[in-house]
Design an enzyme around this catalytic site. Sequence first.
Site, PDB file in Angstrom:
ATOM      1  N   HIS A 132      -1.892   5.444  -3.235  1.00 35.98           N
ATOM      2  CA  HIS A 132      -1.916   4.134  -3.874  1.00 35.98           C
ATOM      3  C   HIS A 132      -2.939   3.291  -3.107  1.00 35.98           C
ATOM      4  O   HIS A 132      -3.139   3.503  -1.914  1.00 35.98           O
ATOM      5  CB  HIS A 132      -0.513   3.528  -3.751  1.00 35.98           C
ATOM      6  N   ASP A 209       4.150   6.754   3.376  1.00 32.79           N
ATOM      7  CA  ASP A 209       4.372   5.736   2.353  1.00 32.79           C
ATOM      8  C   ASP A 209       5.516   6.252   1.476  1.00 32.79           C
ATOM      9  O   ASP A 209       5.340   7.169   0.676  1.00 32.79           O
ATOM     10  CB  ASP A 209       3.080   5.553   1.543  1.00 32.79           C
ATOM     11  N   GLN A 212       7.719   5.453  -3.319  1.00 35.11           N
ATOM     12  CA  GLN A 212       8.238   6.153  -4.495  1.00 35.11           C
ATOM     13  C   GLN A 212       9.196   7.283  -4.118  1.00 35.11           C
ATOM     14  O   GLN A 212       9.578   8.087  -4.966  1.00 35.11           O
ATOM     15  CB  GLN A 212       7.079   6.733  -5.335  1.00 35.11           C
ATOM     16  N   LYS A 235      11.795  -1.514  -5.345  1.00 34.19           N
ATOM     17  CA  LYS A 235      11.766  -0.205  -6.002  1.00 34.19           C
ATOM     18  C   LYS A 235      13.053   0.573  -5.758  1.00 34.19           C
ATOM     19  O   LYS A 235      13.219   1.678  -6.225  1.00 34.19           O
ATOM     20  CB  LYS A 235      10.557   0.601  -5.521  1.00 34.19           C
ATOM     21  N   CYS A 373      -2.971   1.614  -9.815  1.00 26.44           N
ATOM     22  CA  CYS A 373      -3.483   1.356  -8.450  1.00 26.44           C
ATOM     23  C   CYS A 373      -3.831   2.661  -7.735  1.00 26.44           C
ATOM     24  O   CYS A 373      -3.630   2.790  -6.510  1.00 26.44           O
ATOM     25  CB  CYS A 373      -2.498   0.537  -7.616  1.00 26.44           C
TER      26      CYS A 373
END
Length: 415
Positions: A132, A209, A212, A235, A373
């Site tokens: 991202h 990261d 997600q 999220k 993104c």
Amino acid sequence: MEHIANIVTADLDVMQVRKDFPILQRQVHGKPLVYFDNGATTQKPQVVIDAEARYYEEYNSNVHRGVHHLSQIATDAYEKARRIVAGYINAAHEHEVIFTKGTTESINLVATTMSRGYLKAGDSVIISAMEHHANIVPWQIACEVSGATLKVIPINERGELIMEAYEAMLDDTVKMVAVTYVSNTLGTVNPVEDIITLAHQRNIPVLIDAAQAIQHLSIDVQALKPEFLAFSSHKIYGPTGFGVLYGTTEWLNKLPPYQGGGEMIKTVTFAKTTYNELPHKFEAGTPHIAGAIGLGVALEYLQGTGLDKIQRWEKQLQEYALESLRTIDGIRFIGDAANRSGAISFLVHNIHPFDMGELLDQQGIAVRTGHHCTEPLMDFFKIPGTVRASLTFYNTMEEVDKLVAGVKRAASMLL
Ligand code: C6P
């Protein structure tokens, strides 16, 4: 198709769960909302909405700053949230949980502070081709400032990292590896255990990261052993504008402060400032107190619902969605990894994703369209964008059927 699996094989009572999320009862354009944009942000259960409201209604006050009653209740609630987050990811210490605005700020915190002395000219930082922008641009800036070089792990046509290439890149110049756990565009689940093990063989720190991943997979930072892990509250069913940076005590102590201001100081004179201990060293200014409280409640809600049940249901739903979408004439999946979670990106014939997204919206179906993104990924696949359906545990097989029927209807209108 038969939806018996909704009730029998999944031990999660999806219909009951849906009642916990008030927004799922609403209509859009006169149709029941079908929300498949969970990768962008998840909906909030009533308990989270209530917890935020209760803070403002009953004990709104600043934290760590007052001896008065309300400030103490607010501080306790804020620190309880830190305890819940630490427990959720199995951090060894609560002070290893830094509260931020979200994944973007968490990554910026690490990249910026690393560029102030740790990264030097001649060094390199490794990211991957499926990052991202939030895990690309901060490192580009850090490299620009420090004179380090950015290296990118390539991917194959299925949207999987080429691990041999990664291994070959790990030379003495590499001072940091920062990769996504799950791709927000492709849904690929990366082999982060291997990525971390290989980096650690050369004493290279790793940032994961987990924007997600945190809502779909169980993450135990003491087992996984990243030096840093970032995620956003919104999220994972919590409030927006709030998030987490996990860091090991060693690395959080090693890095200089990110921002200056209240809470991050121990003493201030015009000659010199000394810095507060962890986690406060990295939490300058009045934080998003309601955000912390809301995230804590969201995580407790998930634990109460049962993470195993949630993950089993999401897996079934994902398989059903892939199988059902495959029946659409002219569909092309962008990302076809063996190990995947969350997002399903696709294109149908040569229909522009925006046109498809608009026609789905008219049917009450929310998907995301565009580059998500991840512009370098779009360049790799030579496409302008994708239609992305991102699923989560409150979605149903009936909703998947509606998506498939909706895509077919839209295609028949657009072709
Ligand atoms: N992806 C999506 O629809 P923030 O905005 O800070 O909460 O999260 C940034 C971010 C970082 N990494 C990954 C892998 C992400 O998916 C995101 C956010 C959203 O895909 C908004 S672009």
